[in-house]
Write an enzyme that holds these catalytic residues in place. Structure first.
Site, PDB file in Angstrom:
ATOM      1  N   ARG A 161       3.938  83.815  76.728  1.00 42.87           N
ATOM      2  CA  ARG A 161       3.357  84.299  78.095  1.00 42.87           C
ATOM      3  C   ARG A 161       3.987  83.446  79.246  1.00 42.87           C
ATOM      4  O   ARG A 161       4.047  83.845  80.423  1.00 42.87           O
ATOM      5  CB  ARG A 161       2.143  84.564  78.394  1.00 42.87           C
ATOM      6  CG  ARG A 161       1.233  83.405  77.922  1.00 42.87           C
ATOM      7  CD  ARG A 161      -0.242  83.280  78.206  1.00 42.87           C
ATOM      8  NE  ARG A 161      -0.878  82.179  77.883  1.00 42.87           N
ATOM      9  CZ  ARG A 161      -0.890  81.147  78.376  1.00 42.87           C
ATOM     10  NH1 ARG A 161      -0.242  81.019  79.688  1.00 42.87           N
ATOM     11  NH2 ARG A 161      -1.562  79.979  78.144  1.00 42.87           N
ATOM     12  N   ARG A 205     -26.323  75.571  60.516  1.00 42.44           N
ATOM     13  CA  ARG A 205     -25.998  76.400  61.636  1.00 42.44           C
ATOM     14  C   ARG A 205     -25.789  75.592  62.806  1.00 42.44           C
ATOM     15  O   ARG A 205     -25.868  76.277  64.000  1.00 42.44           O
ATOM     16  CB  ARG A 205     -27.080  77.399  61.554  1.00 42.44           C
ATOM     17  CG  ARG A 205     -27.296  78.175  60.613  1.00 42.44           C
ATOM     18  CD  ARG A 205     -28.447  79.223  60.525  1.00 42.44           C
ATOM     19  NE  ARG A 205     -28.613  79.978  59.671  1.00 42.44           N
ATOM     20  CZ  ARG A 205     -29.789  81.005  59.434  1.00 42.44           C
ATOM     21  NH1 ARG A 205     -30.339  81.236  60.355  1.00 42.44           N
ATOM     22  NH2 ARG A 205     -29.746  81.772  58.168  1.00 42.44           N
ATOM     23  N   CYS A 260      -9.113  76.892  74.306  1.00 42.62           N
ATOM     24  CA  CYS A 260      -8.098  76.613  73.129  1.00 42.62           C
ATOM     25  C   CYS A 260      -8.769  76.093  72.120  1.00 42.62           C
ATOM     26  O   CYS A 260      -8.560  76.193  70.849  1.00 42.62           O
ATOM     27  CB  CYS A 260      -6.875  75.785  73.672  1.00 42.62           C
ATOM     28  SG  CYS A 260      -5.827  76.652  75.098  1.00 42.62           S
ATOM     29  N   ARG A 291      -7.309  77.187  68.627  1.00 39.92           N
ATOM     30  CA  ARG A 291      -6.504  78.477  68.375  1.00 39.92           C
ATOM     31  C   ARG A 291      -4.937  78.364  68.699  1.00 39.92           C
ATOM     32  O   ARG A 291      -4.158  79.171  68.385  1.00 39.92           O
ATOM     33  CB  ARG A 291      -7.272  79.644  68.818  1.00 39.92           C
ATOM     34  CG  ARG A 291      -7.240  79.433  70.627  1.00 39.92           C
ATOM     35  CD  ARG A 291      -7.537  80.876  71.219  1.00 39.92           C
ATOM     36  NE  ARG A 291      -7.253  80.426  72.658  1.00 39.92           N
ATOM     37  CZ  ARG A 291      -6.257  80.597  73.626  1.00 39.92           C
ATOM     38  NH1 ARG A 291      -4.966  81.091  72.867  1.00 39.92           N
ATOM     39  NH2 ARG A 291      -6.268  80.191  75.032  1.00 39.92           N
ATOM     40  N   SER A 292      -4.791  77.314  69.633  1.00 39.74           N
ATOM     41  CA  SER A 292      -3.478  77.139  70.070  1.00 39.74           C
ATOM     42  C   SER A 292      -3.283  75.675  70.684  1.00 39.74           C
ATOM     43  O   SER A 292      -4.279  75.386  71.519  1.00 39.74           O
ATOM     44  CB  SER A 292      -3.258  78.285  71.477  1.00 39.74           C
ATOM     45  OG  SER A 292      -2.015  77.932  72.221  1.00 39.74           O
ATOM     46  N   ASN A 320      -7.563  66.267  73.471  1.00 37.99           N
ATOM     47  CA  ASN A 320      -8.643  66.974  72.789  1.00 37.99           C
ATOM     48  C   ASN A 320      -9.069  66.139  71.659  1.00 37.99           C
ATOM     49  O   ASN A 320     -10.403  65.949  71.407  1.00 37.99           O
ATOM     50  CB  ASN A 320      -8.122  68.220  72.187  1.00 37.99           C
ATOM     51  CG  ASN A 320      -7.442  69.139  73.215  1.00 37.99           C
ATOM     52  OD1 ASN A 320      -6.562  70.021  73.075  1.00 37.99           O
ATOM     53  ND2 ASN A 320      -8.113  68.914  74.477  1.00 37.99           N
ATOM     54  N   HIS A 324       2.532  73.855  68.809  1.00 44.12           N
ATOM     55  CA  HIS A 324       3.673  74.127  69.483  1.00 44.12           C
ATOM     56  C   HIS A 324       4.064  72.888  70.443  1.00 44.12           C
ATOM     57  O   HIS A 324       3.140  72.400  70.940  1.00 44.12           O
ATOM     58  CB  HIS A 324       3.728  75.043  70.205  1.00 44.12           C
ATOM     59  CG  HIS A 324       2.665  75.655  71.200  1.00 44.12           C
ATOM     60  ND1 HIS A 324       1.528  76.416  70.802  1.00 44.12           N
ATOM     61  CD2 HIS A 324       2.346  75.213  72.322  1.00 44.12           C
ATOM     62  CE1 HIS A 324       0.602  76.277  71.838  1.00 44.12           C
ATOM     63  NE2 HIS A 324       1.208  75.834  72.806  1.00 44.12           N
ATOM     64  N   ILE A 325       5.302  72.873  70.555  1.00 44.45           N
ATOM     65  CA  ILE A 325       5.985  71.969  71.470  1.00 44.45           C
ATOM     66  C   ILE A 325       6.756  72.831  72.355  1.00 44.45           C
ATOM     67  O   ILE A 325       7.751  73.740  71.676  1.00 44.45           O
ATOM     68  CB  ILE A 325       6.871  71.077  70.926  1.00 44.45           C
ATOM     69  CG1 ILE A 325       6.128  69.926  69.891  1.00 44.45           C
ATOM     70  CG2 ILE A 325       7.584  70.143  71.886  1.00 44.45           C
ATOM     71  CD1 ILE A 325       6.786  68.987  69.069  1.00 44.45           C
TER      72      ILE A 325
END
Length: 300
Positions: A25, A155, A174, A194-195, A205, A235-236
């Site tokens: 995107r 939990r 993310c 997730r990405s 992160n 990804h890069i």
């Protein structure tokens, strides 16, 4: 020796050697592998890269923005000279503006200007994402209560991915979930992403969650344990490749440097009392040596 540098650059090399270039995107192609996993033992090493400089102050303050201040207001960060969310800030009229690849009337992906209306009540924020979700569900308070009063609980989960709030988030989380446990006097967690923008996002992160775990353990009378880190779509971006090659060259020519130590103010007994001013007085790195900055472009 910094194990994190070697593990991190092993993933980078894997992406460059084996990855698939894809459209996304942002309008800037990325090279991706579908999944990856890291394991960290914080009793052996605090993970922060040495083959490039990482700014611990900005990283920890962004983490505190989410989990301590529990804010989605970008001005909170900017007041502390942290500018990493500026591109996703909703303007004073309630709009977020960006250029992205979107389908045209024939279904073909073309670059278009995005002017998404969130409402003036969300001006200067990133919408219903990150700190908004943490605050709404009091996730940090709930987790601390379980760690300190019910360490046997299975939990202990914080999930920032809440379907009811995705449409009103500028960028859905993310790093979206973490699971926690207490074992043999140590606090451990498993983080799900997730990405993953490997050059820009991942180093921040990992260091953030290592600091978060260390701080939660500190105020709970526990020792830092392990972090397992699972990534979907590592990804890069193609305009980041040269910077990653420079980092790989540094490792090959110079080796890595010793990992630093994380210092937390021993007088702080409550997670919500850690200093979150621009100076970040209660969190420091000891003996942090690095090989200098590498600048990477941001893809929106």
């Amino acid at each position: 020796m910094s194990k994190w540098d070697r593990d991190y650059l092993s993933l980078c090399k894997k992406i460059l050697d084996e990855g698939t270039e894809v459209v996304n995107r942002t309008g800037v192609n990325s090279i991706k592998v579908p999944s990856h996993h890291f394991h960290f033992d914080l009793s052996s090493e605090f993970p922060i890269l040495t083959t490039k400089q990482l700014f611990i102050r900005q990283a920890v303050l962004e983490m505190l923005w989410i989990y301590q201040a529990q804010s989605n207001d970008v001005r909170w960060l900017r007041q502390r000279d942290v500018n990493i969310w500026n591109e996703w800030e909703i303007d004073e009229n309630g709009y977020w503006n960006a250029e992205q690849l979107l389908p045209d009337e024939n279904g073909k992906l073309v670059k278009q200007q995005v002017h998404k209306f969130f409402g003036k009540e969300f001006a200067h924020t990133i919408g219903t994402a990150y700190g908004y979700i943490v605050n709404k569900f009091k996730m940090t308070q709930t987790l601390l209560d379980k760690i300190q009063n019910h360490p046997e609980d299975r939990r202990m989960v914080m999930t920032l991915w809440q379907n009811d709030y995705l449409d009103t988030a500028v960028l859905p989380s993310c790093v979206w979930s973490s699971e926690w446990d207490v074992t043999d006097g140590k606090l451990n967690c498993w983080v799900h992403q997730r990405s993953c923008d490997v050059p820009l996002g991942l180093p921040f992160n990992v260091t953030q969650y290592a600091a978060l775990l260390s701080m939660l353990a500190h105020v709970s009378g526990l020792k830092p344990g392990t972090i397992d880190w699972s990534i979907k779509d590592a990804h890069i971006y193609v305009n980041q490749v040269d910077g990653i090659k420079e980092q790989l060259r540094r490792l090959e020519e110079n080796g890595d440097l010793p990992a630093p130590k994380l210092w937390l103010n021993p007088d702080v007994k409550d997670f919500f009392e850690f200093d979150n001013s621009r100076d970040l007085k209660d969190v420091k790195l000891i003996d942090y040596r690095h090989m200098g900055k590498i600048s990477f472009p941001i893809a929106q």
